[in-house]
Design an enzyme around this catalytic site. Structure first.
Site, PDB file in Angstrom:
ATOM      1  CE  LYS A   1     -11.446  -8.454   8.078  1.00 50.00           C
ATOM      2  NZ  LYS A   1     -10.233  -9.261   8.175  1.00 50.00           N
TER       3      LYS A   1
ATOM      4  NE  ARG B   1       2.138  -9.218   5.200  1.00 49.29           N
ATOM      5  CZ  ARG B   1       0.832  -9.135   5.002  1.00 49.29           C
ATOM      6  NH1 ARG B   1       0.013  -9.959   5.653  1.00 49.29           N
ATOM      7  NH2 ARG B   1       0.323  -8.242   4.176  1.00 49.29           N
TER       8      ARG B   1
ATOM      9  CB  CYS C   1      -0.995   0.036   1.143  1.00 50.62           C
ATOM     10  SG  CYS C   1      -1.163  -1.452   2.081  1.00 50.62           S
TER      11      CYS C   1
ATOM     12  CG  ASP D   1      -2.187  -5.394  -2.431  1.00 48.48           C
ATOM     13  OD1 ASP D   1      -3.382  -5.292  -2.110  1.00 48.48           O
ATOM     14  OD2 ASP D   1      -1.240  -4.962  -1.745  1.00 48.48           O
TER      15      ASP D   1
ATOM     16  CD  GLN E   1      -0.381  -8.747   0.208  1.00 47.54           C
ATOM     17  OE1 GLN E   1       0.145  -7.670  -0.008  1.00 47.54           O
ATOM     18  NE2 GLN E   1      -1.209  -8.938   1.223  1.00 47.54           N
TER      19      GLN E   1
ATOM     20  CG  HIS F   1      -6.122  -1.830   1.640  1.00 49.67           C
ATOM     21  ND1 HIS F   1      -4.773  -1.648   1.593  1.00 49.67           N
ATOM     22  CD2 HIS F   1      -6.599  -0.941   2.535  1.00 49.67           C
ATOM     23  CE1 HIS F   1      -4.439  -0.692   2.447  1.00 49.67           C
ATOM     24  NE2 HIS F   1      -5.527  -0.238   3.025  1.00 49.67           N
TER      25      HIS F   1
ATOM     26  CG  HIS G   1      -3.956  -0.275  -2.666  1.00 48.16           C
ATOM     27  ND1 HIS G   1      -2.813  -0.940  -3.050  1.00 48.16           N
ATOM     28  CD2 HIS G   1      -4.176  -0.600  -1.373  1.00 48.16           C
ATOM     29  CE1 HIS G   1      -2.349  -1.621  -2.022  1.00 48.16           C
ATOM     30  NE2 HIS G   1      -3.148  -1.443  -0.999  1.00 48.16           N
TER      31      HIS G   1
END
Length: 566
Positions: free
Chosen positions: A394, A292, A263, A312, A310, A440, A314
């Site tokens: 979410k 991570r 992000c 991912d 990911q 997200h 946005h």
RNA sequence: GCCAGCUUAGCUCAGUUGGUAGAGCAGCUGAUUUGUAAUCAGCAGGUCGCCGGUUCGACCCCGGCAGCUGGCUCCA
């Protein structure tokens, strides 16, 4: 009955091992467990003895008796059971205190139970594991024994077969057998190596994903893997996520961190220009590889790793666009999941927790938009009140796989935190700067995890469009090796993933190997086929399908191996 | 991270009450040239996870570490 089986197991353990401190022993979906504290370290080698003792209790056909007692009596009965005493203290004053007695074993318990021990018809102990008292990491660790129990032997068999089936589908086993991926001790735990066959599948998934996103109104980004400490201070990650981040690297007197999330980088791209309401919404997607630090004990195959990619994205939009973007995103997510064969989808809506950032009215608006989208898309959903992240509500989507297990894949999350922290803005019609809404979302979650679930869903027999090796040409003898190579070349030129089995074995062996490797199509090429320019088609699922001209098979393959519509 | 268990050839596993290891499959070589789920023979392959201790001697006993497995906890 399952809860009663837990009592009987506890009784057996007490008989066999002397002093045992009991905690709780509830029923589970397929059976039961009981948590104890005892000197002896239980292992599966103890199971036969415990099971035999349980069988004796069951055969004795002992009644389960309910005893209602006063608190003082209960305290006396539990004087050498510290965990039970603590549980007793939690029972509200206005509630009855009951024990259940079966033979010489009695246990503080709300019940209910079967009437007699003989009503426990079929059971089997499964595993022993550690478990924190009351689930708290700071508490002592108890020993938990899990068992299965069922109404009759056949039902127990069904449960055990389901466990066996899950074991056969385990992506770690299939990953090794089909040579898809590995983790290497020398490299480090939770760091995945995609082998050629796994990588071929990943390429298909990624290509499909990119096409879908470009057609779905997204732009694609590539962003760095490391960033300066300042970035992560601004984002807040160094405050609230540090223990999940890899330690800093010092370069030119600056600290750099491996990214645990994408992000902040997407936000930097947003901030690289002055944004107008006319260019919103911006939908930016990236297959972003993050690292991570996950605790060693939680790592699990592809499902929980330390480095992963990911899918991912946005979305930055105006408040007015938000509802439409939510619906569009959820609809997109479900269409993508269905394309991969996951048709049974349900949702969880997680709402505002006690500690949260962002204006309550914004939370309410966003939550309402999520809920409305779920209704309009006719998705079954449950509300998880207070289960949202501190920065926004979410929706998580869960799928059921081929044997009915649920997995969370997609997540769509609002973020009222980062736009603030990074002071994001756009110029609206009024000529003034406004804060954009940020969403997200990940559809597959991570490619590693998704691939693990996909492997288990298909039991390694990937559908044609995903199969790492779609076709294997099997020459009957070495005389047909040249012809087999011509066939393979022709299919390769048409875009197929195809190989030739040039081994010296008989056709039966070649077929067996191809079946074991779960190849969708085997093409037998003997003298008859070579002479006629044909191939004999054998399908993984349906067996021998007879001979057809090579060109006809090529067309059939092209037709069948197209990526699904979504 | 915590509790327990496991770690022997690429894979699946035997084995030795302490005297330095074996099979099947896979691999390689040779023979076989085969019509829809395993052709035959031979060869090669292991500092028995790593480090240390006990012992005349350790794959085996003890300790530490690593990795894995089952759970717990965690999962922005």
């Amino acid at each position: 009955m399952r809860h009663s089986a837990a009592h009987v197991m506890a009784a057996a353990v007490c008989r066999l091992f002397g002093k045992v401190c009991l905690d709780i022993g509830p029923a589970t979906d397929d059976g039961f467990y009981y948590d104890f504290d005892l000197e002896h370290r239980l292992t599966p080698e103890d199971f036969p003895a415990i099971e035999a003792e349980m069988a004796r209790i069951i055969a004795a056909d002992l009644p389960f008796e309910r005893l209602e007692v006063s608190r003082a009596q209960a305290e006396e009965m539990l004087r050498d059971q510290p965990y039970k005493l603590a549980r007793l203290a939690d029972i509200p004053a206005d509630e009855n205190i009951t024990f259940y007695r079966c033979g010489d074993f009695r246990d503080l318990c709300r019940g209910p139970h079967v009437e007699r021990s003989s009503q426990i018809k079929a059971f089997k102990l499964l595993t022993v594991a550690g478990s924190y008292y009351r689930g708290l990491e700071t508490n002592p660790m108890l020993q938990r024994v899990y068992g299965a129990a069922a109404a009759d032997a056949a039902a127990l068999q069904t449960i055990l077969q389901r466990l066996e089936e899950a074991k056969q589908r385990d992506h770690r086993k299939l990953g090794r057998e089909l040579d898809l991926f590995s983790a290497q001790e020398l490299v480090g735990p939770g760091l995945i190596h995609w082998h050629p066959r796994g990588a071929r599948i990943r390429v298909v998934i990624e290509d499909f994903w990119r096409q879908a996103h470009l057609r779905g109104g997204y732009e694609l980004l590539y962003t760095p893997h490391i960033g300066r400490a300042n970035l992560w201070e601004t984002s807040g990650h160094l405050d609230f996520y540090r223990e999940s981040m890899y330690a800093a690297m010092e370069i030119d007197n600056a600290a750099y961190y491996l990214k645990p999330m994408n992000c902040p980088f997407h936000i930097q791209v947003y901030k690289s220009a002055k944004r107008s309401y006319r260019e919103l919404p911006l939908r930016w997607a990236e297959l972003g590889t993050v690292y991570r630090y996950e605790k060693a004990g939680v790592l699990h195959g592809l499902l929980r790793v330390r480095g992963f990619t990911q899918d991912d994205a946005h979305i930055f939009c105006t408040p007015g666009q938000m509802a439409a973007e939510i619906k569009r995103t959820l609809d997109f997510a479900m269409r993508i999941l269905r394309a991969f064969g996951f048709t049974d989808i349900s949702a969880y809506l997680a709402t505002r927790p006690a500690k949260a950032v962002g204006a309550p009215e914004n939370w309410a608006q966003a939550t309402a938009a999520l809920e409305q989208a779920l209704r309009e898309l006719q998705v079954d959903y449950q509300r998880d009140e207070g289960g949202g992240a501190f920065y926004g509500p979410k929706v998580d989507l869960k799928i059921q796989d081929a044997i009915g297990r649920a997995w969370q894949l997609s997540t769509v999350q609002f973020d009222f935190n980062l736009p603030e922290r990074f002071d994001m803005s756009y110029i609206a019609e009024d000529g003034k700067a406004h804060r954009p809404y940020m969403i997200h979302r990940a559809l597959l979650g991570s490619l590693e995890r998704f691939f693990g679930i996909l492997t288990e869903h298909y039991k390694g027999a990937f559908p044609l469009w995903l199969a790492p090796e779609q076709v294997r040409v099997l020459p009957l003898t070495d005389q047909q090796l040249d012809y087999a190579r011509q066939v393979a070349d022709a299919l390769l030129a048409a875009g197929a993933r195809v190989t030739v089995d040039g081994s010296a074995g008989k056709i039966g062996a070649k077929i067996r190997n191809a079946q074991v490797d779960k190849i969708p199509y085997m093409l037998v090429a003997g003298p008859r086929e070579a002479a006629a320019g044909q191939v004999s088609v054998r399908s993984r699922a349906a067996g021998d399908e007879g001979a057809c001209p090579l060109a006809a098979f090529r067309e059939k393959l092209a037709r069948e191996s197209a990526a699904p519509e979504y």
